[in-house]
Each structure stands twice: as structure tokens, then as C-alpha cells.
Design a protein around this motif. Structure first.
Motif, PDB file in Angstrom:
ATOM      1  N   GLN A   1       0.830  -1.205   0.000  1.00  0.00           N
ATOM      2  CA  GLN A   1       0.000   0.000   0.000  1.00  0.00           C
ATOM      3  C   GLN A   1       0.867   1.260   0.000  1.00  0.00           C
ATOM      4  N   SER A   2       2.080   1.146   0.550  1.00  0.00           N
ATOM      5  CA  SER A   2       3.009   2.281   0.561  1.00  0.00           C
ATOM      6  C   SER A   2       3.429   2.596  -0.860  1.00  0.00           C
ATOM      7  N   ARG A   3       3.534   3.865  -1.171  1.00  0.00           N
ATOM      8  CA  ARG A   3       3.908   4.303  -2.513  1.00  0.00           C
ATOM      9  C   ARG A   3       5.281   4.963  -2.453  1.00  0.00           C
ATOM     10  N   VAL A   4       6.059   4.793  -3.510  1.00  0.00           N
ATOM     11  CA  VAL A   4       7.382   5.410  -3.616  1.00  0.00           C
ATOM     12  C   VAL A   4       7.528   6.051  -4.989  1.00  0.00           C
ATOM     13  N   THR A   5       8.473   6.955  -5.078  1.00  0.00           N
ATOM     14  CA  THR A   5       8.854   7.560  -6.349  1.00  0.00           C
ATOM     15  C   THR A   5      10.326   7.267  -6.561  1.00  0.00           C
ATOM     16  N   ARG A   6      10.671   6.765  -7.734  1.00  0.00           N
ATOM     17  CA  ARG A   6      12.076   6.516  -8.060  1.00  0.00           C
ATOM     18  C   ARG A   6      12.790   7.845  -8.255  1.00  0.00           C
TER      19      ARG A   6
ATOM     20  N   ARG B   1       4.609   4.469  -7.374  1.00  0.00           N
ATOM     21  CA  ARG B   1       4.270   3.053  -7.554  1.00  0.00           C
ATOM     22  C   ARG B   1       4.324   2.382  -6.196  1.00  0.00           C
ATOM     23  N   SER B   2       3.806   1.170  -6.143  1.00  0.00           N
ATOM     24  CA  SER B   2       3.885   0.401  -4.900  1.00  0.00           C
ATOM     25  C   SER B   2       5.346   0.216  -4.513  1.00  0.00           C
ATOM     26  N   ALA B   3       5.607   0.253  -3.225  1.00  0.00           N
ATOM     27  CA  ALA B   3       6.977   0.088  -2.753  1.00  0.00           C
ATOM     28  C   ALA B   3       7.518  -1.296  -3.106  1.00  0.00           C
ATOM     29  N   SER B   4       6.637  -2.308  -3.140  1.00  0.00           N
ATOM     30  CA  SER B   4       7.075  -3.673  -3.413  1.00  0.00           C
ATOM     31  C   SER B   4       5.883  -4.507  -3.879  1.00  0.00           C
ATOM     32  N   THR B   5       6.184  -5.543  -4.676  1.00  0.00           N
ATOM     33  CA  THR B   5       5.172  -6.513  -5.093  1.00  0.00           C
ATOM     34  C   THR B   5       5.790  -7.901  -5.014  1.00  0.00           C
ATOM     35  N   ALA B   6       4.939  -8.924  -4.967  1.00  0.00           N
ATOM     36  CA  ALA B   6       5.422 -10.300  -4.941  1.00  0.00           C
ATOM     37  C   ALA B   6       4.465 -11.193  -5.722  1.00  0.00           C
ATOM     38  N   ILE B   7       5.023 -12.239  -6.322  1.00  0.00           N
ATOM     39  CA  ILE B   7       4.221 -13.226  -7.042  1.00  0.00           C
ATOM     40  C   ILE B   7       4.701 -14.631  -6.718  1.00  0.00           C
ATOM     41  N   TYR B   8       3.791 -15.610  -6.926  1.00  0.00           N
ATOM     42  CA  TYR B   8       4.179 -16.997  -7.113  1.00  0.00           C
ATOM     43  C   TYR B   8       4.436 -17.157  -8.605  1.00  0.00           C
ATOM     44  N   PHE B   9       5.406 -17.997  -8.966  1.00  0.00           N
ATOM     45  CA  PHE B   9       5.720 -18.234 -10.377  1.00  0.00           C
ATOM     46  C   PHE B   9       6.042 -19.715 -10.545  1.00  0.00           C
TER      47      PHE B   9
ATOM     48  N   ASP C   1      14.787  -3.865  -9.338  1.00  0.00           N
ATOM     49  CA  ASP C   1      15.454  -5.099  -8.933  1.00  0.00           C
ATOM     50  C   ASP C   1      14.401  -6.167  -8.677  1.00  0.00           C
ATOM     51  N   GLU C   2      14.733  -7.417  -9.007  1.00  0.00           N
ATOM     52  CA  GLU C   2      13.819  -8.537  -8.783  1.00  0.00           C
ATOM     53  C   GLU C   2      14.546  -9.618  -7.991  1.00  0.00           C
ATOM     54  N   LEU C   3      14.000  -9.977  -6.847  1.00  0.00           N
ATOM     55  CA  LEU C   3      14.564 -11.022  -6.000  1.00  0.00           C
ATOM     56  C   LEU C   3      13.743 -12.288  -6.181  1.00  0.00           C
TER      57      LEU C   3
ATOM     58  N   THR D   1      10.002 -11.144  -5.853  1.00  0.00           N
ATOM     59  CA  THR D   1       9.681  -9.917  -5.152  1.00  0.00           C
ATOM     60  C   THR D   1      10.361  -8.777  -5.891  1.00  0.00           C
ATOM     61  N   VAL D   2       9.608  -7.737  -6.208  1.00  0.00           N
ATOM     62  CA  VAL D   2      10.116  -6.615  -6.991  1.00  0.00           C
ATOM     63  C   VAL D   2       9.986  -5.335  -6.163  1.00  0.00           C
ATOM     64  N   ALA D   3      11.081  -4.538  -6.134  1.00  0.00           N
ATOM     65  CA  ALA D   3      11.053  -3.267  -5.414  1.00  0.00           C
ATOM     66  C   ALA D   3      11.868  -2.229  -6.182  1.00  0.00           C
ATOM     67  N   PRO D   4      11.331  -1.039  -6.440  1.00  0.00           N
ATOM     68  CA  PRO D   4       9.930  -0.694  -6.313  1.00  0.00           C
ATOM     69  C   PRO D   4       9.057  -1.662  -7.092  1.00  0.00           C
ATOM     70  N   GLY D   5       7.793  -1.693  -6.740  1.00  0.00           N
ATOM     71  CA  GLY D   5       6.861  -2.694  -7.235  1.00  0.00           C
ATOM     72  C   GLY D   5       6.761  -2.818  -8.746  1.00  0.00           C
TER      73      GLY D   5
END
Length: 172
Positions: free
Chosen positions: A33-38, A47-55, A71-73, A135-139
Motif C-alpha cells: 500500500q506504501s507508494r514510492v517515487t524513483r 508506484r507500490s513500494a514492493s510486489t510479490a508473485i508466485y511463479f 530489482d527482482e529477487l 519480489t520486486v522493489a519498487p513494485g
């Protein structure tokens, strides 16, 4: 050591996974829910500070060459190891084996793909199946997702031509 077999159909059903444009199946599980600006984003868009998926990769599918602006972890959860291939800004190819580091020789539990680098992923064996997380940050935003045009990527990196062609979108 042989990884325990995972039931891809059960995972697709249980986690409500959908086909992903780059290959495999996915579902977003988290969007901050937190938003960031690059800092380097000229538009000042948040954009969202972070997002995550199952893959899930299975049935010989691969994650085709693409890049994103964050970056994608990658995290390993179950199944066979996967190889994540990254071509950096200098054209160097680095392959990381993501898997159960306790039972898969040479594997790591987590791997980072730096923002802007081209990357693709595949199961270490053609018949393999792997459930991982990203997990992607920023989202992550699909508007920042760029699927490679294999011919252009091959022309830019002819030393990696065979791997680029094998894991391109047309190779599916």
C-alpha cells in the motif's frame, strides 16, 4: 539428488495461477500500500513500494528474455532447480541456479536480477517443474515490462546468440 515431484495441476488450482506473458504461470500475492517515487524517474510517478508473485515453470516452458526497471529477487519454494540467465549492461552473461541449496549442488535459495538487465529462466531439466517467488522493489508494473525481440537481443549480444534464441518468445 532428485527433487520431490510437484503436482503442477494442484499448484495451479490451489494458488489460482494464471498464464504469464513471458511463460509459465503466476499470481500476484502482494502489492504494498506504501507508494514510492524513483529518484531517476523523470515523470515523478509513484508506484507500490514492493510486489510479490508466485511463479511456476513446468512442461518445458521457460521465462522468455525480458527486463524490468526494478530489482527482482527470486526465492525458491519447491520442485526442481531453475537456471536464471542474466545479461548485464556490459553484455556479460551470468547464470545462477535457484533451488534447494541443501539438496541441489550449486544452488542458492535466493537470486537477484538487477534493474534493467535482460534475463530469462528455465528449469534445469526439460521435464522439470519449479515453484518460485519473485519480489520486486519498487513494485512491478506491466507498463515497465519489456519482452525482448530475440533478433535485436541476438544482434546486440552475438556471443550469447544460441541461448537467446532458445529462450526467446518465439521459441515457445
Amino acid at each position: 539428488m532428485q527433487a520431490p515431484r510437484i503436482d503442477k495441476d494442484e499448484l495451479i488450482r490451489r494458488f489460482n495461477l494464471q498464464p504469464h506473458p513471458e511463460g509459465g504461470f503466476f499470481r500476484e500475492t502482494y502489492r504494498a500500500q506504501s507508494r514510492v517515487t524513483r529518484e531517476n524517474d523523470g515523470g515523478g510517478e509513484t508506484r507500490s513500494a514492493s510486489t510479490a508473485i508466485y511463479f511456476l515453470l513446468c512442461d518445458g516452458a521457460h521465462s522468455a528474455w525480458h527486463r524490468i526497471r526494478s530489482d527482482e529477487l527470486w526465492h525458491f519454494y519447491a520442485g526442481d532447480p531453475i537456471d536464471i540467465h542474466v545479461i548485464d549492461a556490459n553484455g556479460r552473461l551470468n547464470t545462477t541456479r535457484l533451488g534447494n541449496a541443501l539438496t541441489h549442488p550449486g544452488a542458492v535459495f535466493q537470486a537477484v536480477v538487477p534493474a534493467g538487465d535482460w534475463f530469462a529462466a528455465e528449469c534445469s531439466s526439460a521435464a522439470g517443474a519449479a515453484l518460485v517467488g519473485c519480489t520486486v522493489a519498487p513494485g512491478f508494473e506491466f507498463s515497465e515490462f519489456e519482452l525482448a525481440a530475440s533478433g535485436a537481443l541476438e544482434a546486440a549480444h552475438p556471443e550469447h546468440r544460441a541461448l537467446i534464441a532458445r529462450l526467446g518468445p518465439a521459441a515457445r
